[in-house]
Design an enzyme around this catalytic site. Structure first.
Site, PDB file in Angstrom:
ATOM      1  N   HIS A 289       4.881   5.967 -17.989  1.00 14.34           N
ATOM      2  CA  HIS A 289       5.874   5.834 -16.920  1.00 14.34           C
ATOM      3  C   HIS A 289       5.902   4.406 -16.371  1.00 14.34           C
ATOM      4  O   HIS A 289       4.850   3.808 -16.131  1.00 14.34           O
ATOM      5  CB  HIS A 289       5.558   6.797 -15.777  1.00 14.34           C
ATOM      6  CG  HIS A 289       6.713   7.065 -14.876  1.00 14.34           C
ATOM      7  ND1 HIS A 289       7.192   6.124 -13.974  1.00 14.34           N
ATOM      8  CD2 HIS A 289       7.518   8.146 -14.740  1.00 14.34           C
ATOM      9  CE1 HIS A 289       8.217   6.631 -13.318  1.00 14.34           C
ATOM     10  NE2 HIS A 289       8.443   7.852 -13.761  1.00 14.34           N
TER      11      HIS A 289
ATOM     12  N   GLY B 234       4.971  -8.912   3.386  1.00 19.47           N
ATOM     13  CA  GLY B 234       3.808  -9.404   2.656  1.00 19.47           C
ATOM     14  C   GLY B 234       4.056 -10.731   1.970  1.00 19.47           C
ATOM     15  O   GLY B 234       5.173 -11.258   1.943  1.00 19.47           O
TER      16      GLY B 234
ATOM     17  N   LYS C 244       3.015 -13.046  -3.446  1.00 21.93           N
ATOM     18  CA  LYS C 244       1.941 -13.191  -4.423  1.00 21.93           C
ATOM     19  C   LYS C 244       1.464 -11.797  -4.802  1.00 21.93           C
ATOM     20  O   LYS C 244       1.134 -10.990  -3.938  1.00 21.93           O
ATOM     21  CB  LYS C 244       0.785 -14.013  -3.846  1.00 21.93           C
ATOM     22  CG  LYS C 244      -0.362 -14.213  -4.830  1.00 21.93           C
ATOM     23  CD  LYS C 244      -1.470 -15.057  -4.220  1.00 21.93           C
ATOM     24  CE  LYS C 244      -2.605 -15.247  -5.223  1.00 21.93           C
ATOM     25  NZ  LYS C 244      -3.722 -16.042  -4.644  1.00 21.93           N
TER      26      LYS C 244
ATOM     27  N   ALA D  41      -4.001  -4.009  -6.674  1.00 20.82           N
ATOM     28  CA  ALA D  41      -3.127  -2.989  -6.098  1.00 20.82           C
ATOM     29  C   ALA D  41      -1.690  -3.059  -6.596  1.00 20.82           C
ATOM     30  O   ALA D  41      -0.957  -2.073  -6.513  1.00 20.82           O
ATOM     31  CB  ALA D  41      -3.130  -3.107  -4.575  1.00 20.82           C
ATOM     32  N   GLY D  42      -1.263  -4.221  -7.098  1.00 25.35           N
ATOM     33  CA  GLY D  42       0.133  -4.390  -7.480  1.00 25.35           C
ATOM     34  C   GLY D  42       1.020  -4.529  -6.261  1.00 25.35           C
ATOM     35  O   GLY D  42       0.623  -5.100  -5.246  1.00 25.35           O
TER      36      GLY D  42
END
Length: 298
Positions: free
Chosen positions: A82, A163, A166, A171-172
């Site tokens: 996925h 955020g 970067k 965690a991505g």
């Protein structure tokens, strides 16, 4: 009437049962939250959770889940069929009772801001919460997936809504939004040829000239040695489950491939199944009030 919001987070782990249970337990521990369902798939390597409650409780629960997800999943060693861009991949909020879509949009923004600050994770707003039109479509945001986002996030067009620009290697990043109910519906084919599933998916989905409210892709189910057309019906009232099913069957005939089954991931509205019953049984003038359980619940 109670104020109810549904939350359907997807996280990028569908194989390690201990990790999955630990993440789901983070939701179960929040008082006032009703856990409706959670479904994992080892080929997709993904889990879909469905829970609901009052907006404040839902916000508390998703932040508790996020904490456990980011502690438990390392995207640097994650793989699956996925598409995904983060450990906590997508978080949609759905208005259910006495809550407006605008309130769900504000909830998405609050949660997005908190996740970006607390976990140093880039956040993108999508669907009704999208900050710009080209981010409404989740597939557009997720294009390139985790691996491609290390460069994609540097582009001005893809600066996150919350955020730093970067990528968080462990965690991505995450997509958070507000939307109407969605039906995740997959159709299995009697072949192991992924190219055929991809071609059928392209013919069925909206972007390929198919059904207006369908997103679709081909997926290989390694444990069963078959492929499937994996679909999201983003508006089941305008594109019914039966329509998607019949179109997959029609396209599959072109390649001499029979359909051998289907599956629903997570939950779906009763009306989506009633539409299918009306179509296949050709029931005339059918009413929801003819369903025994509905009358009992009343």
């Amino acid at each position: 009437m109670a104020r109810i919001v549904e939350c359907v987070p997807n996280f990028s782990e569908g194989r390690n049962k201990e990790v999955i249970e630990k993440i789901v337990d983070a939701v179960k521990c929040i008082s006032g939250i009703k856990l409706l369902d959670y479904s994992s798939d080892s080929d997709h390597n993904r889990t879909v959770v469905t829970f609901l409650g009052e907006p404040e409780k839902v916000e508390e629960a998703i932040l508790a889940m996020a904490s456990e997800v980011y502690n438990s999943i390392d995207m640097r060693c994650q793989e699956g069929a996925h598409p995904r861009m983060g450990a906590l991949d997508v978080v949609p909020f759905v208005p259910i009772s006495d809550v407006t879509m605008d309130e769900c949009v504000e909830l998405a923004k609050r949660v997005g801001s908190e996740i970006s600050i607390k976990f140093d994770v880039p956040v993108y707003l999508y669907e009704k919460a999208a900050s710009v039109a080209y981010r409404e479509n989740l597939a557009a945001i997720r294009k390139g997936q985790y691996e491609g986002f290390f460069e994609k996030i540097k582009e001005v067009k893809w600066i996150p809504d919350y955020g730093r620009a970067k990528m968080n290697a462990k965690a991505g990043c995450v997509a958070i939004g507000a939307r109407v109910p969605l039906v995740a519906f997959n159709v299995n084919l009697s072949t192991d040829n992924l190219e055929i599933a991809d071609k059928i998916a392209r013919g069925v989905r909206n972007i390929g000239g198919g059904l207006r409210f369908v997103k679709a892709m081909g997926v290989k189910l390694e444990d069963r040695n078959i492929v499937q057309v994996s679909m999201n019906l983003v508006n089941y009232e305008k594109t019914g489950v039966y329509k998607a099913f019949e179109m997959v069957k029609m396209e599959a005939k072109r390649y001499g491939v029979p359909v051998i089954g289907s599956e629903v991931i997570g939950l779906l509205p009763m009306d989506a199944l009633i539409q299918s019953a009306q179509y296949y049984l050709q029931i005339e003038d059918f009413s929801m009030n003819q369903i025994l359980e509905k009358r009992i619940w009343e």
